[in-house]
Design an enzyme around this catalytic site. Structure first.
Site, PDB file in Angstrom:
ATOM      1  N   ASN A  11       0.793  -1.233   0.000  1.00 38.68           N
ATOM      2  CA  ASN A  11       0.000   0.000   0.000  1.00 38.68           C
ATOM      3  C   ASN A  11       0.821   1.277   0.000  1.00 38.68           C
ATOM      4  OD1 ASN A  11      -2.563  -1.390   0.040  1.00 38.68           O
ATOM      5  ND2 ASN A  11      -2.077  -1.896   2.163  1.00 38.68           N
ATOM      6  N   ASN A  75      10.730  -0.229   4.861  1.00 44.22           N
ATOM      7  CA  ASN A  75       9.439   0.095   5.456  1.00 44.22           C
ATOM      8  C   ASN A  75       8.533  -1.092   5.164  1.00 44.22           C
ATOM      9  OD1 ASN A  75       6.901   0.943   6.208  1.00 44.22           O
ATOM     10  ND2 ASN A  75       7.151   3.010   5.419  1.00 44.22           N
TER      11      ASN A  75
END
Length: 146
Positions: A11, A75
């Site tokens: 995402n 991340n």
């Protein structure tokens, strides 16, 4: 061959439009451009991957062990709280990495406060928005130069 590898999980391709109150208004393309400039200023090569598929991410981490990668900025996004497989991949390749989060995961929902990566990361940067990536890359370069 890239000495620095920046990995972004699911995402994060939606940065800039996805929940800007949590993740800011900066797009992933802008973050990558800033990091590429920073790497170029220090003569390091850099590569990027954003994936919504865990298999692709694991395979890229495996390749990093043999393709000249020396440091990873990661991340993991939602995988932070769910992926033992990604943790195992990072542990297996043995490359140093810094875990980055745009939002402060410790100030979010309880399920977001647990990371499968923090204890094996060289460091963790959380809650500083897009600046966190630049700080992580600066720390990575400093680590490689020491």
């Amino acid at each position: 061959m890239a000495e620095l590898l920046v990995l972004n999980g699911p995402n994060l391709n939606l940065l800039g439009t996805r929940e800007p109150g949590h993740y800011g208004a900066v797009t992933l393309a802008v973050i990558e451009d800033r990091l590429a400039q920073l790497a170029a200023e220090t003569a390091y090569s850099i590569a990027f991957l954003q994936s919504n598929g865990e298999r692709e991410m694991i395979e890229r981490i495996h390749r990093a062990a043999t393709d000249g990668t020396r440091f990873i900025v990661f991340n993991p996004a939602a995988w932070t709280h769910t992926s033992i497989a990604l943790r195992d991949a990072l542990a297996a390749v043995g490359l140093p990495f810094i875990e980055v989060h745009l939002s402060n995961i410790h100030a979010r929902e309880k399920f977001r406060q647990r990371s499968y990566f923090s204890d094996i990361a060289l460091g963790v940067i959380t809650g500083l928005g897009a600046l966190g990536y630049e700080l992580a890359l600066t720390a990575a370069i400093s680590h490689l130069q020491s």
